[in-house]
Scaffold this motif. Sequence first.
Motif, PDB file in Angstrom:
ATOM      1  N   ILE A  59      17.437  -5.941   5.142  1.00 56.32           N
ATOM      2  CA  ILE A  59      16.123  -5.732   5.733  1.00 56.32           C
ATOM      3  C   ILE A  59      15.142  -5.724   4.568  1.00 56.32           C
ATOM      4  N   VAL A  60      14.319  -6.743   4.492  1.00 55.22           N
ATOM      5  CA  VAL A  60      13.391  -6.926   3.381  1.00 55.22           C
ATOM      6  C   VAL A  60      11.983  -6.553   3.842  1.00 55.22           C
ATOM      7  N   GLU A  61      11.267  -5.808   3.005  1.00 54.04           N
ATOM      8  CA  GLU A  61       9.891  -5.449   3.327  1.00 54.04           C
ATOM      9  C   GLU A  61       8.962  -6.437   2.634  1.00 54.04           C
ATOM     10  N   ARG A  62       8.044  -7.038   3.395  1.00 58.26           N
ATOM     11  CA  ARG A  62       7.111  -8.012   2.825  1.00 58.26           C
ATOM     12  C   ARG A  62       5.757  -7.890   3.497  1.00 58.26           C
ATOM     13  N   GLU A  63       4.766  -8.590   2.951  1.00 57.99           N
ATOM     14  CA  GLU A  63       3.410  -8.519   3.476  1.00 57.99           C
ATOM     15  C   GLU A  63       3.273  -9.341   4.750  1.00 57.99           C
ATOM     16  N   GLY A  64       2.519  -8.798   5.708  1.00 58.27           N
ATOM     17  CA  GLY A  64       2.138  -9.539   6.904  1.00 58.27           C
ATOM     18  C   GLY A  64       0.756 -10.135   6.666  1.00 58.27           C
ATOM     19  N   SER A  65       0.185 -10.753   7.678  1.00 57.40           N
ATOM     20  CA  SER A  65      -1.120 -11.378   7.501  1.00 57.40           C
ATOM     21  C   SER A  65      -2.211 -10.585   8.213  1.00 57.40           C
ATOM     22  N   VAL A  66      -3.439 -10.736   7.712  1.00 58.89           N
ATOM     23  CA  VAL A  66      -4.618 -10.089   8.264  1.00 58.89           C
ATOM     24  C   VAL A  66      -5.631 -11.191   8.565  1.00 58.89           C
ATOM     25  N   HIS A  67      -6.360 -11.071   9.673  1.00 57.01           N
ATOM     26  CA  HIS A  67      -7.354 -12.096  10.003  1.00 57.01           C
ATOM     27  C   HIS A  67      -8.441 -12.099   8.937  1.00 57.01           C
ATOM     28  N   VAL A  68      -8.906 -13.295   8.588  1.00 54.08           N
ATOM     29  CA  VAL A  68      -9.858 -13.448   7.489  1.00 54.08           C
ATOM     30  C   VAL A  68     -11.185 -12.742   7.775  1.00 54.08           C
ATOM     31  N   SER A  69     -11.533 -12.539   9.050  1.00 53.70           N
ATOM     32  CA  SER A  69     -12.789 -11.854   9.383  1.00 53.70           C
ATOM     33  C   SER A  69     -12.704 -10.362   9.105  1.00 53.70           C
ATOM     34  N   ASN A  70     -11.497  -9.831   8.901  1.00 55.88           N
ATOM     35  CA  ASN A  70     -11.316  -8.404   8.658  1.00 55.88           C
ATOM     36  C   ASN A  70     -11.237  -8.043   7.183  1.00 55.88           C
ATOM     37  N   VAL A  71     -11.543  -9.001   6.300  1.00 55.19           N
ATOM     38  CA  VAL A  71     -11.531  -8.712   4.861  1.00 55.19           C
ATOM     39  C   VAL A  71     -12.881  -9.050   4.245  1.00 55.19           C
ATOM     40  N   MET A  72     -13.185  -8.358   3.144  1.00 54.60           N
ATOM     41  CA  MET A  72     -14.434  -8.582   2.421  1.00 54.60           C
ATOM     42  C   MET A  72     -14.126  -8.537   0.930  1.00 54.60           C
ATOM     43  N   LEU A  73     -14.816  -9.350   0.150  1.00 56.52           N
ATOM     44  CA  LEU A  73     -14.643  -9.313  -1.295  1.00 56.52           C
ATOM     45  C   LEU A  73     -14.923  -7.903  -1.808  1.00 56.52           C
ATOM     46  N   ALA A  74     -14.110  -7.422  -2.725  1.00 54.09           N
ATOM     47  CA  ALA A  74     -14.204  -6.038  -3.202  1.00 54.09           C
ATOM     48  C   ALA A  74     -15.544  -5.764  -3.882  1.00 54.09           C
ATOM     49  N   ASP A  75     -16.053  -6.717  -4.665  1.00 47.85           N
ATOM     50  CA  ASP A  75     -17.330  -6.465  -5.352  1.00 47.85           C
ATOM     51  C   ASP A  75     -18.490  -6.382  -4.370  1.00 47.85           C
ATOM     52  N   LYS A  76     -18.463  -7.183  -3.311  1.00 50.04           N
ATOM     53  CA  LYS A  76     -19.505  -7.088  -2.272  1.00 50.04           C
ATOM     54  C   LYS A  76     -19.396  -5.753  -1.543  1.00 50.04           C
ATOM     55  N   TYR A  77     -18.175  -5.322  -1.277  1.00 46.62           N
ATOM     56  CA  TYR A  77     -17.937  -4.052  -0.586  1.00 46.62           C
ATOM     57  C   TYR A  77     -18.455  -2.887  -1.429  1.00 46.62           C
ATOM     58  N   ASP A  78     -18.167  -2.916  -2.731  1.00 48.90           N
ATOM     59  CA  ASP A  78     -18.613  -1.855  -3.633  1.00 48.90           C
ATOM     60  C   ASP A  78     -20.133  -1.841  -3.750  1.00 48.90           C
ATOM     61  N   ALA A  79     -20.755  -3.036  -3.802  1.00 48.76           N
ATOM     62  CA  ALA A  79     -22.210  -3.128  -3.890  1.00 48.76           C
ATOM     63  C   ALA A  79     -22.847  -2.568  -2.625  1.00 48.76           C
ATOM     64  N   ARG A  80     -22.252  -2.850  -1.470  1.00 43.71           N
ATOM     65  CA  ARG A  80     -22.761  -2.351  -0.194  1.00 43.71           C
ATOM     66  C   ARG A  80     -22.658  -0.822  -0.146  1.00 43.71           C
ATOM     67  N   ALA A  81     -21.520  -0.285  -0.622  1.00 43.64           N
ATOM     68  CA  ALA A  81     -21.321   1.163  -0.638  1.00 43.64           C
ATOM     69  C   ALA A  81     -22.327   1.842  -1.580  1.00 43.64           C
ATOM     70  N   ALA A  82     -22.573   1.233  -2.728  1.00 47.23           N
ATOM     71  CA  ALA A  82     -23.517   1.791  -3.695  1.00 47.23           C
ATOM     72  C   ALA A  82     -24.941   1.774  -3.118  1.00 47.23           C
ATOM     73  N   LYS A  83     -25.271   0.710  -2.413  1.00 48.50           N
ATOM     74  CA  LYS A  83     -26.588   0.584  -1.811  1.00 48.50           C
ATOM     75  C   LYS A  83     -26.781   1.646  -0.725  1.00 48.50           C
ATOM     76  N   LYS A  84     -25.766   1.872   0.094  1.00 51.35           N
ATOM     77  CA  LYS A  84     -25.842   2.901   1.131  1.00 51.35           C
ATOM     78  C   LYS A  84     -25.969   4.280   0.503  1.00 51.35           C
ATOM     79  N   GLY A  85     -25.237   4.541  -0.560  1.00 51.32           N
ATOM     80  CA  GLY A  85     -25.307   5.827  -1.247  1.00 51.32           C
ATOM     81  C   GLY A  85     -26.667   6.047  -1.879  1.00 51.32           C
ATOM     82  N   ALA A  86     -27.256   5.000  -2.458  1.00 52.49           N
ATOM     83  CA  ALA A  86     -28.563   5.101  -3.115  1.00 52.49           C
ATOM     84  C   ALA A  86     -29.660   5.360  -2.080  1.00 52.49           C
TER      85      ALA A  86
END
Length: 92
Positions: A59-86
Amino acid sequence: MKRFHVKRGDEVVVIAGTEKGKRGKVIQMLPKKERVMIEGVKMIKKHMRKSQQHPQGAIVEREGSVHVSNVMLADKYDARAAKKGASAAVEA
């Protein structure tokens, strides 16, 4: 072939679904299904039949897939979080 906002090797954050908030690197794109596989996210158990590599089967554990609409680039996500915090700090 469709173009997506992420590509293989990008650092992304899952923004929706059961894996929300997890981050990792895109390891594979599935353009026909509009899905991506992310390192360490959506882990599934795959039952392997007997073979030379697994004489007893496994029994091997491996990654499944996620729909592309449910992911965001990490730098954009961090910028959005910083903007909301500011903006929250300005209002207070």
